[in-house]
Design an enzyme around this catalytic site. Structure first.
Site, PDB file in Angstrom:
ATOM      1  N   THR A 132      58.067  33.420  32.448  1.00  0.00           N
ATOM      2  CA  THR A 132      58.754  34.599  31.908  1.00  0.00           C
ATOM      3  C   THR A 132      60.200  34.714  32.356  1.00  0.00           C
ATOM      4  OG1 THR A 132      58.827  37.016  32.129  1.00  0.00           O
ATOM      5  CG2 THR A 132      57.608  35.840  33.822  1.00  0.00           C
ATOM      6  N   GLU A 134      61.375  37.305  33.358  1.00  0.00           N
ATOM      7  CA  GLU A 134      61.380  38.185  34.532  1.00  0.00           C
ATOM      8  C   GLU A 134      61.630  37.389  35.817  1.00  0.00           C
ATOM      9  OE1 GLU A 134      60.860  41.832  34.955  1.00  0.00           O
ATOM     10  OE2 GLU A 134      61.744  41.446  33.008  1.00  0.00           O
ATOM     11  N   TYR A 156      54.937  41.580  39.716  1.00  0.00           N
ATOM     12  CA  TYR A 156      54.582  40.735  38.560  1.00  0.00           C
ATOM     13  C   TYR A 156      55.426  39.463  38.569  1.00  0.00           C
ATOM     14  CZ  TYR A 156      54.900  39.100  33.691  1.00  0.00           C
ATOM     15  OH  TYR A 156      54.921  38.324  32.564  1.00  0.00           O
ATOM     16  N   LYS A 160      54.363  35.556  39.042  1.00  0.00           N
ATOM     17  CA  LYS A 160      54.689  34.558  38.024  1.00  0.00           C
ATOM     18  C   LYS A 160      55.565  33.431  38.599  1.00  0.00           C
ATOM     19  CE  LYS A 160      52.824  35.886  33.999  1.00  0.00           C
ATOM     20  NZ  LYS A 160      52.094  35.008  33.074  1.00  0.00           N
TER      21      LYS A 160
END
Ligand code: NDP
Ligand code: GDR
Length: 355
Positions: A132, A134, A156, A160
């Site tokens: 991601t 992110e 999160y 990840k």
């Protein structure tokens, strides 16, 4: 016939990917969590009664937190391609459930990779990891590309980050055909209801139909590179068709603010918004009626925010021949139209208003 296993098949991307792989002639197996209510709405149209024969879409109960279950499913299916899409995928929720998020998103990825190794499937099975944008978090470089350093800003994103690197590690250590797709935000009418785009398009539909007065949002200035999920699952598939495993950014190369997404969504339903800035009480006011349509609720602010994301998809374009097709305006228009249709038909459910 090629067999694929999709974890997270009941989510937005899982549904689009299952549809794409079935169209391509695959046998598709999906991991589905046991829940007390139905959770397969996004893939119900793909289901065929096993009594009719020639069934190419099957669901298996499982969970990314249960390693022995993952080994058993992998042993049963012996997939040629694994798409690891399952995750606790909500950034805000990860601040409230950091340990679970790490278990499902980080260790879950490790469990799946280990299942491949334990079963000796390294040479027979390709692995896609749903990484991601992110990961970039507090961005060091704009636009972000495969070489941009990571600086995750949420539990999160930290989970990840582990999943990203363990995927690279299994490629380097065990020769696994394992790749990361570093995907920027992608949306659709199937997007989860508490992500900002879908929250906005559902509220726009409810307001336009007179079912709701107002929409409460958090940070309107956050900027994201928003594409369409249908385009992005095509990119995932292309990544696994390469001879050599590698990591790719999939993005549109355009960025828009949450405020701009909201303005376009209201406009698509015929409501023009004026934004009256008063700090925390910033309001989006309907230009025609003068009524407040959007207001800020600080409870949607994040403990650490990702302010600006914009991806550079050059590598994917050059090596995979991938590019996005749906542009920002058509994405917003499609989501608003779908929610107007859905809400016109089903009314406004007592949906929770969690971020
Ligand atoms: P969704 O939240 O829509 O779907 C997540 C899926 O994972 C659902 O099927 C969910 O099941 C399943 N899941 C969650 N926890 C577990 C668990 N413990 N065990 C098994 N399954 C679980 O996400 P998206 O489809 O939007 O995203 C797919 C993946 O891509 C995710 O990993 C996400 O983090 C990542 N990603 C998404 C981007 C986006 O913009 N959409 C961008 C970049 C990466 P259930 O239906 O039961 O909840
Ligand atoms: P994101 O998506 O965090 O980028 O993660 P989300 O839509 O939740 O937030 C985008 C931005 O909007 C701001 N925001 C709000 N967000 C929500 N959910 N609700 C609100 O009311 C609201 N108001 C403003 C947020 O602060 C944020 O800046 C998504 C997920 O799909 C991840 O799984 C994926 O990895 C990334 O996209 C890429």
């Amino acid at each position: 016939m090629k067999r694929a296993l999709i974890t997270g098949v009941t989510g937005q991307d899982g549904a689009y990917l299952a549809e794409l792989l079935l169209e391509k002639g695959y046998e598709v197996h999906g991991l589905k969590r046991r829940a007390s209510s139905f959770n397969t709405a996004r893939v119900d149209h793909l289901y065929r009664d096993p009594h009719e024969g020639n069934v190419r879409f099957r669901l298996h109960h499982g969970d990314m937190t249960d390693g022995s279950n993952l080994i058993r499913i992998m042993q049963e299916v012996r997939p040629h391609e694994v798409y690891n899409l399952a995750a606790q995928s909500h950034v805000q929720v990860s601040f409230e459930t950091p340990e679970y998020t790490a278990n499902a998103d980080a260790l879950g990825t490790l469990r799946l990779l280990e299942a491949i190794r334990i079963l000796g499937l390294e040479g027979a099975c390709r692995f896609y990891q749903a990484s991601t944008s992110e990961l970039y978090g507090q961005v060091a470089e704009t636009p972000q590309r495969e070489t941009t350093p990571f600086h995750p800003r949420s539990p999160y994103a930290c989970a990840k980050l582990y999943a990203y690197w363990i995927t690279v590690n299994y490629r380097e250590a065990w020769g696994l055909h394992a790749s990361n797709g570093i995907l920027f935000n992608h949306e659709s009418p199937l997007r989860g209801e508490t992500f900002v785009t879908r929250k906005i398009t559902r509220a726009v539909a409810a307001i336009a139909l007179g079912l709701q007065d107002r929409l409460y949002l958090g940070n309107l200035d956050a900027r994201r590179d928003w594409g369409h999920a249908r385009d992005y699952v095509e990119g995932m598939w292309r990544i696994l068709q390469q001879e050599t495993p590698d990591d790719y950014v999939l993005a549109t190369g355009e960025t828009h603010s949450v405020r701009s997404f909201a303005s376009r969504a209201f406009a698509a339903a015929g409501i023009a918004l004026d934004w009256k800035g008063e700090g925390l009480a910033e309001k989006g006011i309907d230009a025609a009626s003068g009524e407040i349509r959007v207001e800020i609720d600080p409870r949607y602010f994040r403990p650490a925010e990702v302010d600006l994301l914009i991806g550079d998809p050059a590598k994917a374009r050059e090596r995979l021949g991938w590019t996005h097709r749906s542009d920002f305006d058509s994405l917003v228009g499609e989501m608003v139209a779908a929610d107007l249709e859905l809400m016109g038909r089903e009314g406004l459910p007592r949906a929770e208003r969690m971020a």
